[in-house]
Motif scaffolding. Structure first.
Motif, mmCIF file in Angstrom:
data_model
loop_
_atom_site.group_PDB
_atom_site.id
_atom_site.type_symbol
_atom_site.label_atom_id
_atom_site.label_comp_id
_atom_site.label_asym_id
_atom_site.label_seq_id
_atom_site.Cartn_x
_atom_site.Cartn_y
_atom_site.Cartn_z
ATOM 1 N N ARG B 65 0.832 -1.209 0.000
ATOM 2 C CA ARG B 65 0.000 0.000 0.000
ATOM 3 C C ARG B 65 0.865 1.256 0.000
ATOM 4 O O ARG B 65 0.490 2.270 -0.582
ATOM 5 C CB ARG B 65 -0.977 -0.043 1.179
ATOM 6 N N VAL B 66 2.019 1.196 0.639
ATOM 7 C CA VAL B 66 2.931 2.347 0.560
ATOM 8 C C VAL B 66 3.477 2.469 -0.863
ATOM 9 O O VAL B 66 3.591 3.587 -1.394
ATOM 10 C CB VAL B 66 4.095 2.217 1.570
ATOM 11 N N LEU B 67 3.781 1.332 -1.485
ATOM 12 C CA LEU B 67 4.248 1.384 -2.877
ATOM 13 C C LEU B 67 3.200 2.034 -3.773
ATOM 14 O O LEU B 67 3.535 2.805 -4.684
ATOM 15 C CB LEU B 67 4.573 -0.023 -3.392
ATOM 16 N N LEU B 68 1.947 1.747 -3.509
ATOM 17 C CA LEU B 68 0.863 2.367 -4.298
ATOM 18 C C LEU B 68 0.793 3.868 -4.037
ATOM 19 O O LEU B 68 0.513 4.655 -4.953
ATOM 20 C CB LEU B 68 -0.477 1.693 -3.975
ATOM 21 N N CYS B 69 1.048 4.264 -2.804
ATOM 22 C CA CYS B 69 1.087 5.708 -2.491
ATOM 23 C C CYS B 69 2.240 6.369 -3.245
ATOM 24 O O CYS B 69 2.088 7.451 -3.819
ATOM 25 C CB CYS B 69 1.237 5.927 -0.988
ATOM 26 N N TYR B 70 3.410 5.730 -3.193
ATOM 27 C CA TYR B 70 4.558 6.267 -3.934
ATOM 28 C C TYR B 70 4.195 6.400 -5.417
ATOM 29 O O TYR B 70 4.491 7.409 -6.055
ATOM 30 C CB TYR B 70 5.769 5.328 -3.797
ATOM 31 N N ARG B 71 3.566 5.376 -5.965
ATOM 32 C CA ARG B 71 3.248 5.398 -7.397
ATOM 33 C C ARG B 71 2.306 6.559 -7.720
ATOM 34 O O ARG B 71 2.477 7.234 -8.732
ATOM 35 C CB ARG B 71 2.594 4.075 -7.815
ATOM 36 N N GLU B 72 1.330 6.771 -6.859
ATOM 37 C CA GLU B 72 0.410 7.876 -7.091
ATOM 38 C C GLU B 72 1.160 9.209 -7.066
ATOM 39 O O GLU B 72 0.921 10.093 -7.895
ATOM 40 C CB GLU B 72 -0.696 7.868 -6.030
ATOM 41 N N MET B 73 2.078 9.342 -6.136
ATOM 42 C CA MET B 73 2.841 10.593 -6.050
ATOM 43 C C MET B 73 3.763 10.754 -7.264
ATOM 44 O O MET B 73 3.931 11.858 -7.782
ATOM 45 C CB MET B 73 3.646 10.614 -4.741
ATOM 46 N N ILE B 74 4.340 9.662 -7.726
ATOM 47 C CA ILE B 74 5.200 9.714 -8.913
ATOM 48 C C ILE B 74 4.387 10.161 -10.124
ATOM 49 O O ILE B 74 4.815 11.010 -10.912
ATOM 50 C CB ILE B 74 5.823 8.320 -9.186
ATOM 51 N N THR B 75 3.188 9.582 -10.255
ATOM 52 C CA THR B 75 2.336 9.927 -11.390
ATOM 53 C C THR B 75 1.980 11.403 -11.369
ATOM 54 O O THR B 75 2.049 12.099 -12.390
ATOM 55 C CB THR B 75 1.047 9.078 -11.355
ATOM 56 N N ARG B 76 1.632 11.905 -10.208
ATOM 57 C CA ARG B 76 1.267 13.325 -10.094
ATOM 58 C C ARG B 76 2.463 14.207 -10.423
ATOM 59 O O ARG B 76 2.323 15.231 -11.088
ATOM 60 C CB ARG B 76 0.768 13.626 -8.686
ATOM 61 N N SER B 77 3.616 13.795 -9.953
ATOM 62 C CA SER B 77 4.817 14.583 -10.228
ATOM 63 C C SER B 77 5.104 14.591 -11.723
ATOM 64 O O SER B 77 5.453 15.624 -12.302
ATOM 65 C CB SER B 77 6.004 13.994 -9.460
ATOM 66 N N GLY B 78 4.930 13.439 -12.355
ATOM 67 C CA GLY B 78 5.157 13.354 -13.799
ATOM 68 C C GLY B 78 4.179 14.164 -14.594
ATOM 69 O O GLY B 78 4.475 14.618 -15.705
ATOM 70 N N ASP B 79 3.000 14.373 -14.038
ATOM 71 C CA ASP B 79 1.973 15.184 -14.702
ATOM 72 C C ASP B 79 2.146 16.668 -14.407
ATOM 73 O O ASP B 79 1.267 17.476 -14.727
ATOM 74 C CB ASP B 79 0.574 14.735 -14.256
ATOM 75 N N GLY B 80 3.245 17.013 -13.774
ATOM 76 C CA GLY B 80 3.514 18.421 -13.493
ATOM 77 C C GLY B 80 3.009 18.889 -12.140
ATOM 78 O O GLY B 80 3.126 20.073 -11.802
ATOM 79 N N GLY B 81 2.472 17.982 -11.361
ATOM 80 C CA GLY B 81 1.984 18.366 -10.043
ATOM 81 C C GLY B 81 3.119 18.471 -9.038
ATOM 82 O O GLY B 81 4.247 18.052 -9.303
ATOM 83 N N LEU B 82 2.809 19.046 -7.909
ATOM 84 C CA LEU B 82 3.820 19.196 -6.863
ATOM 85 C C LEU B 82 3.802 17.967 -5.959
ATOM 86 O O LEU B 82 2.750 17.349 -5.755
ATOM 87 C CB LEU B 82 3.544 20.449 -6.042
ATOM 88 N N LEU B 83 4.942 17.639 -5.448
ATOM 89 C CA LEU B 83 5.012 16.584 -4.438
ATOM 90 C C LEU B 83 4.767 17.214 -3.071
ATOM 91 O O LEU B 83 5.355 18.241 -2.742
ATOM 92 C CB LEU B 83 6.387 15.925 -4.453
ATOM 93 N N ASN B 84 3.907 16.589 -2.308
ATOM 94 C CA ASN B 84 3.616 17.073 -0.964
ATOM 95 C C ASN B 84 4.615 16.437 0.005
ATOM 96 O O ASN B 84 4.663 15.212 0.156
ATOM 97 C CB ASN B 84 2.174 16.696 -0.596
ATOM 98 N N ALA B 85 5.403 17.268 0.660
ATOM 99 C CA ALA B 85 6.459 16.749 1.542
ATOM 100 C C ALA B 85 5.882 15.873 2.652
ATOM 101 O O ALA B 85 6.467 14.835 2.998
ATOM 102 C CB ALA B 85 7.251 17.905 2.145
ATOM 103 N N ALA B 86 4.753 16.274 3.196
ATOM 104 C CA ALA B 86 4.167 15.500 4.301
ATOM 105 C C ALA B 86 3.759 14.112 3.835
ATOM 106 O O ALA B 86 3.929 13.126 4.571
ATOM 107 C CB ALA B 86 2.962 16.242 4.875
ATOM 108 N N HIS B 87 3.236 14.024 2.619
ATOM 109 C CA HIS B 87 2.845 12.704 2.111
ATOM 110 C C HIS B 87 4.067 11.804 1.932
ATOM 111 O O HIS B 87 4.044 10.625 2.296
ATOM 112 C CB HIS B 87 2.119 12.848 0.764
ATOM 113 N N VAL B 88 5.112 12.363 1.352
ATOM 114 C CA VAL B 88 6.324 11.562 1.144
ATOM 115 C C VAL B 88 6.898 11.135 2.493
ATOM 116 O O VAL B 88 7.251 9.973 2.699
ATOM 117 C CB VAL B 88 7.384 12.349 0.344
ATOM 118 N N GLN B 89 6.980 12.080 3.417
ATOM 119 C CA GLN B 89 7.551 11.774 4.729
ATOM 120 C C GLN B 89 6.727 10.708 5.462
ATOM 121 O O GLN B 89 7.291 9.776 6.048
ATOM 122 C CB GLN B 89 7.618 13.048 5.586
ATOM 123 N N ASP B 90 5.417 10.876 5.452
ATOM 124 C CA ASP B 90 4.570 9.926 6.167
ATOM 125 C C ASP B 90 4.721 8.510 5.606
ATOM 126 O O ASP B 90 4.810 7.530 6.356
ATOM 127 C CB ASP B 90 3.101 10.352 6.087
#
Lengths: 170, 249
Positions: B65-90
């Motif tokens: 489930r953490v891998l899925l969270c990482y993947r979602e964040m990677i996808t958003r970043s690739g789409d030009g979105g910002l990475l949320n530091a709290a999400h990555v840290q958590d």
């Protein structure tokens, strides 16, 4: 926000190393990686030897007789074995052989060697008061892949023959 | 999060688990307890213990489930979105504290040595798995050190963080799949049932001693919280519309 789990042992002595060894044939000190303790049988009982060896990128650090890097764990606070349980699976302590002694190889100061009790049973070899551990992921000699790692509740560093941890400059 | 099942509830449910009384008696016998101690333990009220390999696979579920969270964040970043530091840290902290700081220690201390001792091709697989644990810890330390709001303002650092999560995902997806389908089944064949039961008890004890709580459930709740923040918690959104695939009349 960052949680640093303190890994003080609460293992009952009854479930210590010997029992685990019986269960898995892979207790911390006999663990994988070939990083197990170096013992030899001398006249006066088994001998555990601590050596010094140069590891690329780090210089001369303490190693087992087989050349596996030895580490100190910052939360041990200079004379207290706090890495037990799952932590000891990753960082097998350098256990003293029963009834044996620890001796210094070339470049290692005999006067800095000693041992402390392991809360789960037996004694762990120490250097300058620091309990010594190997790292399971060092699957070959002359590696120190655990150097400067923050894991299991604290920082891990190799030890110089002077007895000081090799802490990188900030 | 009403669908979360606590470890304690699973322990009490007893379905698909090994009898705890047997485990208790083995534990006593292994530790050199007296015959009377064995009798006392064996006659205690039966509880149930999750077998160690099942326990490790449940923990793999948290990792997945953490891998899925990482993947979602990677996808958003690739789409030009910002990475949320709290999400990555958590997310990285779950890996650091629970997967790397507990789960992997159990594997390295109790499972892998037995497979190494058995020899064969699994010995080299174990070496690879251990090296991957080490590489994962380096990546996690990088994420925890650099995924800060300040550093993520830099496009270069965002790219490095996304690449680190990508590497982590790429490594751990096959890693945990191999453990679940090859390593743990092999372990189960090597360890007699009574020892397996005793080890299940020991794993539960170690978790309690390290965390003083039902940490599995706590971690499931934590990762569910991140999923909710990311908008990927609701499973129904992943159910495809299949009308176009239905047989034509």
């Amino acid at each position: 926000m960052r949680k640093r789990a303190r890994l003080r042992s609460a293992l009952p002595p009854a479930l210590g190393c010997a029992a685990v060894l019986a269960l898995t044939a892979g207790c911390a000190t006999a663990s994988a990686s070939g990083a197990a303790q170096a013992t030899a049988h001398a006249k006066n009982g088994p001998v555990l030897k601590v050596d010094a060896h140069s590891i690329p990128g780090l210089g001369t650090v303490l190693v087992t007789a087989q050349g596996y890097a030895l580490y100190m764990f910052q939360p041990d606070d200079d004379r207290s074995v706090s890495c037990t349980g799952a932590c000891a699976g990753t960082w097998p302590p350098l256990m003293m052989p029963s009834g044996g002694v620890v001796t210094a190889g070339p470049g290692v100061q005999q006067t800095l060697l000693g041992s402390d009790p392991d809360p789960t049973g037996g004694r762990v070899a120490t250097y300058n008061g620091w309990p010594l551990y190997t790292y399971t992921a060092d699957i070959q000699p002359d590696q120190a892949t655990g150097q400067n790692l923050d894991l299991n509740g604290g920082e891990w560093y190799v030890l110089k023959p002077s007895g000081k941890p090799l802490v990188p400059a900030p | 999060m009403t669908d979360l099942v606590s470890r304690r509830a699973a322990l009490l449910a007893g379905g698909g688990v090994v009898g705890g009384a047997a485990a208790a008696s083995v534990g006593w016998a292994l530790t050199g307890g007296s015959a009377s101690a064995v009798t006392t333990a064996a006659s205690a009220p039966a509880t149930a213990v999750i077998p160690p390999d099942d326990d490790l696979m449940r923990e793999h579920g948290v990792l997945k489930r953490v891998l899925l969270c990482y993947r979602e964040m990677i996808t958003r970043s690739g789409d030009g979105g910002l990475l949320n530091a709290a999400h990555v840290q958590d997310a990285a902290l779950i890996i650091h504290d629970y997967i790397e700081g507990f789960h992997e220690g159990l594997e390295e201390g109790f499972v892998f040595p037995r497979l190494r001792q058995a020899g064969g091709s699994l010995a080299s697989t174990v070496d690879t798995l251990i090296v991957q644990h080490a590489r994962g810890r380096v990546i996690t330390q990088f994420l925890l050190s650099h995924a800060t709001a300040g550093q993520l303002a830099s496009p270069g650092m965002r790219g490095r963080i996304a690449a680190a999560m990508q590497s982590f995902d790429r490594m751990y997806e096959p890693h945990e799949a191999r453990e679940d389908t090859v390593v743990f089944p092999a372990f189960r064949t090597l360890v007699p049932p009574a020892e397996l039961a005793a080890l299940g008890t020991h794993f539960a004890d170690l978790e309690q001693q390290q965390f003083h709580t039902d940490e599995f459930t706590a971690m499931v709740n934590r990762v569910a919280g991140i999923e909710q923040e990311l908008g990927i918690y609701d499973l129904t959104q992943f159910t495809p519309v299949v009308t176009q695939y239905e047989p034509s009349e």
